[in-house]
Design an enzyme around this catalytic site. Structure first.
Site, PDB file in Angstrom:
ATOM      1  N   ARG A 168       0.768  -0.947  -0.126  1.00 55.65           N
ATOM      2  CA  ARG A 168       0.031   0.073  -0.346  1.00 55.65           C
ATOM      3  C   ARG A 168       1.123   1.437  -0.377  1.00 55.65           C
ATOM      4  NH1 ARG A 168      -5.137  -2.159   1.632  1.00 55.65           N
ATOM      5  NH2 ARG A 168      -6.757  -0.831   2.579  1.00 55.65           N
ATOM      6  N   ARG A 181     -21.828  -1.063   0.628  1.00 56.06           N
ATOM      7  CA  ARG A 181     -21.305  -2.139   1.426  1.00 56.06           C
ATOM      8  C   ARG A 181     -21.961  -2.990   2.082  1.00 56.06           C
ATOM      9  NH1 ARG A 181     -14.812  -3.510   0.227  1.00 56.06           N
ATOM     10  NH2 ARG A 181     -14.758  -2.620   1.714  1.00 56.06           N
TER      11      ARG A 181
HETATM   12  P1  AMP Z   1      -8.995  -3.308   3.429  1.00 58.44           P
HETATM   13  O1  AMP Z   1      -9.657  -4.277   4.026  1.00 58.44           O
HETATM   14  O2  AMP Z   1      -7.949  -3.993   2.022  1.00 58.44           O
HETATM   15  O3  AMP Z   1      -9.694  -2.206   3.069  1.00 58.44           O
HETATM   16  O4  AMP Z   1      -8.121  -3.219   4.780  1.00 58.44           O
HETATM   17  C1  AMP Z   1      -9.177  -2.111   5.982  1.00 58.44           C
HETATM   18  C2  AMP Z   1      -7.546  -1.298   6.608  1.00 58.44           C
HETATM   19  O5  AMP Z   1      -6.967  -2.360   6.983  1.00 58.44           O
HETATM   20  C3  AMP Z   1      -7.336  -0.219   5.450  1.00 58.44           C
HETATM   21  O6  AMP Z   1      -8.270   0.736   5.743  1.00 58.44           O
HETATM   22  C4  AMP Z   1      -5.760   0.381   6.612  1.00 58.44           C
HETATM   23  O7  AMP Z   1      -6.091   0.309   7.847  1.00 58.44           O
HETATM   24  C5  AMP Z   1      -5.353  -1.678   6.877  1.00 58.44           C
HETATM   25  N1  AMP Z   1      -4.576  -2.118   5.946  1.00 58.44           N
HETATM   26  C6  AMP Z   1      -4.913  -2.912   5.155  1.00 58.44           C
HETATM   27  N2  AMP Z   1      -4.019  -3.207   4.112  1.00 58.44           N
HETATM   28  C7  AMP Z   1      -2.622  -2.828   5.118  1.00 58.44           C
HETATM   29  C8  AMP Z   1      -1.174  -2.304   4.836  1.00 58.44           C
HETATM   30  N3  AMP Z   1      -1.020  -3.388   3.214  1.00 58.44           N
HETATM   31  N4  AMP Z   1      -0.609  -1.164   5.335  1.00 58.44           N
HETATM   32  C9  AMP Z   1      -1.156  -0.754   6.117  1.00 58.44           C
HETATM   33  N5  AMP Z   1      -2.363  -0.998   6.277  1.00 58.44           N
HETATM   34  C10 AMP Z   1      -2.935  -1.652   5.822  1.00 58.44           C
END
Ligand code: AMP
Length: 220
Positions: free
Chosen positions: A87, A126
Site C-alpha cells: 500500500r 457494502r
Molecule cells: P482493506 O480491507 O484492504 O480495505 O483494509 C482495511 C484497513 O486495513 C485499511 O484501511 C488499513 O487500515 C489496514 N490495511 C490493510 N492492508 C494494509 C497494508 N498493506 N498496509 C497498511 N494498512 C493496511
C-alpha cells in the site's frame, strides 16, 4: 502465477481475488483480512492495528510486513494473489526484496481502475454476512430482504470502517500513499490496467484476459 491487485478501497480487489482463487487455485493473501482477524482475536497485534484501521489510516509497516513475511514463507507452487498489499513504496520495496530472496518474483501488478463516485457507492453500500461471508451492496446487488443474507439468513453488517468519514480518509490515503505504486510497477514493466467498473463477471473476464495474455507471452 504471482499477482498483486492494486486499486482504491472499493475497486473490487477482494471480490476479484476470490474469483482468481476459484479459477487458478492460488491462495489469496489479504492484509485487510489478516488484520481484521487479528483485531477480532484481540491479539496484541490486533490492538495495535485497530486504531489506525478505524481511522482509515495505514497500519504501521512493521506490523503488516511481519504478517506478510510469515505468510509468504509458506510458499505455494500455484503462486499467490496479494490483495491490499503493498500500500506504499516502503511495502512495495520490501515485497520486491522478499520475493527476490525466495526466488519468486512477481508476474504482474494489476490496477483495478474505478471512478471516484462509483467507489463511494460501492463502499457506503457494502454489507456483509458475518456468518457465511457473503458480500452485498445496497445499490448494486441488494439482498432480497433488507439486511438479511439470502444465503444463510444471517444479519448483514456494515464494516466499521465503511462509514463516510473513514471512507473519505481511506480514499485520501490511497491517493497520497498507494497511487504512486502505479509508477513503481510501470517502471518495472509489471503494470496491467483493467477497467474495473460494471458487472463483477465482466470485470473478471477483463482481468482474466489481461492475465492470460501474460501467460501466453510466457511472462507468467
Ligand atoms: P482493506 O480491507 O484492504 O480495505 O483494509 C482495511 C484497513 O486495513 C485499511 O484501511 C488499513 O487500515 C489496514 N490495511 C490493510 N492492508 C494494509 C497494508 N498493506 N498496509 C497498511 N494498512 C493496511
Amino acid at each position: 502465477m504471482r499477482v498483486v491487485l492494486l486499486g482504491a478501497p472499493g475497486s473490487g480487489k477482494g471480490t476479484q481475488a476470490q474469483k482468481l482463487v476459484a479459477r487458478y487455485g492460488m491462495p489469496q493473501i489479504s492484509t485487510g483480512d489478516l488484520l481484521r482477524e487479528a483485531v477480532s482475536e484481540g491479539s496484541v497485534l490486533g490492538k495495535k492495528a485497530s486504531m489506525a484501521m478505524d481511522a482509515g489510516e495505514l497500519v504501521a509497516d512493521e506490523i503488516v510486513l511481519g504478517m506478510i513475511r510469515e505468510r509468504l514463507d509458506r510458499q505455494d507452487p500455484a503462486g499467490f494473489v496479494l490483495d491490499g498489499f503493498p500500500r506504499n513504496e516502503t511495502q512495495a520495496g520490501a515485497l520486491e526484496g522478499l520475493l527476490e530472496t525466495i526466488g519468486q518474483p512477481l508476474d504482474c501488478a494489476v490496477l483495478m481502475d474505478v471512478d471516484f463516485e462509483i467507489l463511494m457507492q460501492r463502499l457506503t453500500g457494502r454489507r456483509s454476512c458475518p456468518q457465511c461471508g457473503r458480500v452485498y451492496n445496497v445499490y448494486f446487488s441488494p439482498p432480497q430482504q433488507t439486511d438479511v443474507c439470502d444465503h444463510c439468513g444471517g444479519r448483514l453488517e456494515q464494516r466499521t470502517d465503511d462509514n463516510e468519514a473513514t471512507i473519505r480518509n481511506r480514499l485520501e490515503v490511497y491517493e497520497s500513499r498507494t497511487r504512486p505504486l502505479i509508477g513503481f510497477y510501470a517502471r518495472r514493466d509489471l503494470l496491467q490496467i483493467v477497467d474495473a467498473e460494471g458487472d463483477i463477471d465482466e470485470v473478471f473476464e477483463r482481468l482474466i484476459s489481461a492475465l492470460e495474455h501474460l501467460r501466453k507471452s510466457g511472462s507468467a
